[in-house]
Design a protein around this motif. Structure first.
Motif, mmCIF file in Angstrom:
data_model
loop_
_atom_site.group_PDB
_atom_site.id
_atom_site.type_symbol
_atom_site.label_atom_id
_atom_site.label_comp_id
_atom_site.label_asym_id
_atom_site.label_seq_id
_atom_site.Cartn_x
_atom_site.Cartn_y
_atom_site.Cartn_z
ATOM 1 N N VAL A 65 0.857 -1.189 0.000
ATOM 2 C CA VAL A 65 0.000 0.000 0.000
ATOM 3 C C VAL A 65 0.895 1.242 0.000
ATOM 4 O O VAL A 65 1.611 1.506 0.970
ATOM 5 N N ASP A 66 0.862 1.981 -1.097
ATOM 6 C CA ASP A 66 1.732 3.150 -1.256
ATOM 7 C C ASP A 66 0.988 4.395 -0.764
ATOM 8 O O ASP A 66 0.043 4.866 -1.404
ATOM 9 N N GLU A 67 1.446 4.924 0.364
ATOM 10 C CA GLU A 67 0.784 6.078 0.980
ATOM 11 C C GLU A 67 1.627 7.356 0.879
ATOM 12 O O GLU A 67 1.693 8.153 1.812
ATOM 13 N N ARG A 125 5.911 4.692 2.844
ATOM 14 C CA ARG A 125 5.768 6.089 3.255
ATOM 15 C C ARG A 125 7.012 6.843 2.784
ATOM 16 O O ARG A 125 8.052 6.241 2.554
ATOM 17 N N THR A 126 6.902 8.141 2.667
ATOM 18 C CA THR A 126 8.041 8.910 2.175
ATOM 19 C C THR A 126 8.112 10.279 2.840
ATOM 20 O O THR A 126 7.079 10.829 3.251
ATOM 21 N N LEU A 127 9.332 10.807 2.934
ATOM 22 C CA LEU A 127 9.508 12.187 3.403
ATOM 23 C C LEU A 127 9.579 13.164 2.221
ATOM 24 O O LEU A 127 9.843 14.337 2.398
ATOM 25 N N SER A 128 9.343 12.638 1.000
ATOM 26 C CA SER A 128 9.546 13.467 -0.196
ATOM 27 C C SER A 128 8.436 14.476 -0.448
ATOM 28 O O SER A 128 8.662 15.476 -1.129
ATOM 29 N N LYS A 129 7.249 14.233 0.050
ATOM 30 C CA LYS A 129 6.137 15.090 -0.331
ATOM 31 C C LYS A 129 5.776 16.002 0.847
ATOM 32 O O LYS A 129 6.204 17.137 0.878
ATOM 33 N N ALA A 130 5.020 15.511 1.819
ATOM 34 C CA ALA A 130 4.575 16.364 2.927
ATOM 35 C C ALA A 130 5.739 16.884 3.778
ATOM 36 O O ALA A 130 5.615 17.917 4.436
HETATM 37 C C1 LIG Z 1 6.477 10.491 -5.316
HETATM 38 C C2 LIG Z 1 5.975 9.094 -5.170
HETATM 39 C C3 LIG Z 1 6.755 8.075 -4.627
HETATM 40 C C4 LIG Z 1 8.235 8.189 -4.539
HETATM 41 O O1 LIG Z 1 8.656 8.747 -3.446
HETATM 42 P P1 LIG Z 1 10.193 8.788 -3.058
HETATM 43 O O2 LIG Z 1 10.124 8.466 -1.634
HETATM 44 O O3 LIG Z 1 10.623 10.160 -3.386
HETATM 45 O O4 LIG Z 1 10.950 7.756 -3.839
HETATM 46 C C5 LIG Z 1 6.203 6.860 -4.347
HETATM 47 N N1 LIG Z 1 4.930 6.605 -4.678
HETATM 48 C C6 LIG Z 1 4.166 7.535 -5.257
HETATM 49 C C7 LIG Z 1 2.771 7.204 -5.600
HETATM 50 C C8 LIG Z 1 4.667 8.796 -5.539
HETATM 51 O O5 LIG Z 1 3.909 9.689 -6.177
#
Ligand SMILES: *Cc1c(COP(=O)(O)O)cnc(C)c1O
Length: 368
Positions: A180-182, A207-212
Motif C-alpha cells: 500500500v503506497d501512501e 511512506r516517504t519524506l519526499s512530499k509532505a
Molecule cells: C512520489 C511518489 C513516490 C516516490 O517517493 P520517493 O520516496 O521520493 O521515492 C512513491 N509513490 C508515489 C505514488 C509517488 O507519487
C-alpha cells in the motif's frame, strides 16, 4: 505459512554482504573500513569521512514513532522508490513472476518490474477512478507476488477506502504481498493501512519524506512491513544507502519544530488544493477537475496539449499525463504557494494571452 514463502528462494538462501560497519561498531580508532582519517571540507561535524550507519537508529526510531510501528517493522531507504525496487527484486523471479497494478497509477511499479523482467498485470481503475476490488482479486494469478495499491492514487488523487484495502489483504493471504503506497496520505482524510500490519504479515506500507515533509532532495522513504520482510530486504539492500547529510536533514524535519512546520505546510496545501479545485472548475477550457486528496489536481481540458504549452510559455511547468489510461485529456498540477497557484489561474483565465504576456517579473518555480 510464512510471508517469506512468497519470496524468491535464492534470496532467502543467499549469504548477504557483510560491511565493515555491520561487523564491528564502537571503538575509537577506526581502521577497518579503509576510510580517510580526515573530515572533508565543509563537513560541519557530520563525519562524512566515515561510512554512515546502514540504518541509523535515531532515524529508524523517529520514523517508527511517527508511523506507529515497531522499529523492526521499518526499513529506511533512498526514497520509497528504493523500497519498491527491493520488493520486486526480493519477491519476483525474472521471467516467471509478476506484479499487479491498477492504471492509471504511479509509473515506478512497472519500471521496477520490467528491470527485474517480472510481468505486469494491469487491472484498470473503474471509470470513476475507484479501485475495483473484485476485478483485482479475479485477475491475480499464482504468478503475481506483489499487488501494489496507491492511496491516494497518483496521478488521479483519490484514496482507496481502508475497508477495500483490508478486503484485499484478507483475500490475498497466502497468495501475494499487498503493498500500500501512501506517499500522499498526509494530505488526505484517509486512515493509514499501518493498522493492518499487526494482523496481516503479508501487508506492507510505503511512506516517504519526499512530499509532505519537503525532503524530495534528501531521498528518504520507508517500508513498513513484517519483521521477516524487513530482514529479507536488508539482505539485498545497498550496504550504506543513507548519506549522513540526508539523515541529518531528516532528523531535523522530524524534530518537534520540524513537525510543526510540516503540518502547517500540509494545512496550506489542503486549503489551496480545495480553493484551486473550485476555481479551476469554472475556468474556460476546463472539462473536469478530479476530486483529489493529494497535493495535486488532475484536470481535464478541452485541449490539454495547448494548455500545457501555454502554461509552459508562462514559465509554469505542470505534468502532462495524457499518455495515462483514461487521462488522454488531462494535466496534473501540483499545488504550490498561493502566489504560484494564482499564476496558474491567471494564465487559464485568459486563453487569448500568449506566452509574452507572462514573461515579465521574476520566474516562479523554474528550475536551474
Ligand atoms: C512520489 C511518489 C513516490 C516516490 O517517493 P520517493 O520516496 O521520493 O521515492 C512513491 N509513490 C508515489 C505514488 C509517488 O507519487
Amino acid at each position: 505459512m510464512s510471508v517469506l514463502d512468497l519470496a524468491r528462494p535464492e534470496i532467502r538462501a543467499m549469504q548477504p554482504y557483510s560491511s565493515a560497519r555491520m561487523e564491528a561498531s564502537g571503538g575509537r580508532v577506526l581502521l577497518n573500513a579503509n576510510e580517510s582519517a580526515w573530515a572533508p571540507p565543509g563537513d560541519d561535524a557530520l563525519g562524512c569521512n566515515r561510512y554512515p550507519d546502514p540504518q541509523p537508529q535515531a532515524l529508524v526510531d523517529a520514523l517508527a514513532a511517527l508511523y506507529g510501528v515497531r522499529p523492526g517493522q521499518l526499513l529506511v531507504g533512498r526514497g520509497s522508490d528504493e523500497a519498491i525496487d527491493l520488493l520486486v527484486r526480493a519477491f519476483c523471479r525474472a521471467g516467471r513472476d509478476a506484479i499487479a497494478i491498477q492504471p492509471p497509477t504511479f509509473g515506478m511499479y512497472a519500471v521496477s518490474a520490467r528491470v527485474q523482467d517480472a510481468g505486469v498485470l494491469e487491472v484498470p481503475l473503474a471509470a470513476d477512478f475507484t479501485l475495483d476490488v473484485d476485478a483485482v482479486l479475479a485477475a491475480v494469478t499464482p504468478a503475481v507476488k506483489l499487488v501494489f495499491v496507491c492511496t491516494p492514487n497518483n496521478p488521479t488523487g483519490q484514496p482507496v477506502p481502508l475497508r477495500d484495502v483490508e478486503r484485499l489483504a484478507r483475500e490475498l493471504a497466502g497468495r501475494a504481498l499487498l503493498v500500500v503506497d501512501e506517499a500522499y496520505i498526509e494530505f488526505a482524510e484517509a486512515v493509514s493501512a499501518n493498522s493492518l500490519l499487526n494482523r496481516y504479515d503479508h501487508v506492507a506500507v510505503l511512506r516517504t519524506l519526499s512530499k509532505a515533509w519537503a525532503l524530495a532532495g534528501a531521498r528518504i522513504g520507508c517500508l513498513l512491513a513484517h519483521e521477516d520482510v524487513i530482514g529479507l530486504l536488508r539482505r539485498i539492500m545497498a550496504p550504506y544507502p543513507l548519506p549522513r547529510p540526508c539523515v541529518a536533514l531528516a532528523l531535523e524535519a522530524l524534530s518537534p519544530q520540524g513537525q510543526v512546520e510540516a503540518r502547517a505546510h500540509v494545512a496550506i496545501v489542503r486549503a489551496e488544493r480545495d480553493r484551486m479545485a473550485r476555481a479551476l472548475a469554472g475556468m474556460p477550457g476546463v472539462r473536469e477537475v478530479l476530486p483529489s486528496q493529494a497535493n495535486f489536481l488532475a484536470v481535464r481540458f478541452d485541449d490539454a496539449g495547448a494548455t500545457y504549452r501555454r502554461l509552459l510559455g508562462a514559465g509554469i511547468v505542470v505534468r502532462d499525463v495524457q499518455r495515462y489510461l483514461q487521462l488522454g485529456d488531462a494535466l496534473r498540477i501540483t499545488i504550490g504557494t498561493a502566489e504560484e497557484n494564482e499564476r496558474v489561474l491567471a494564465v487559464l483565465k485568459n486563453p487569448a494571452m500568449d506566452s509574452r504576456g507572462f514573461s515579465e517579473g521574476p520566474a516562479i518555480g523554474t528550475h536551474a
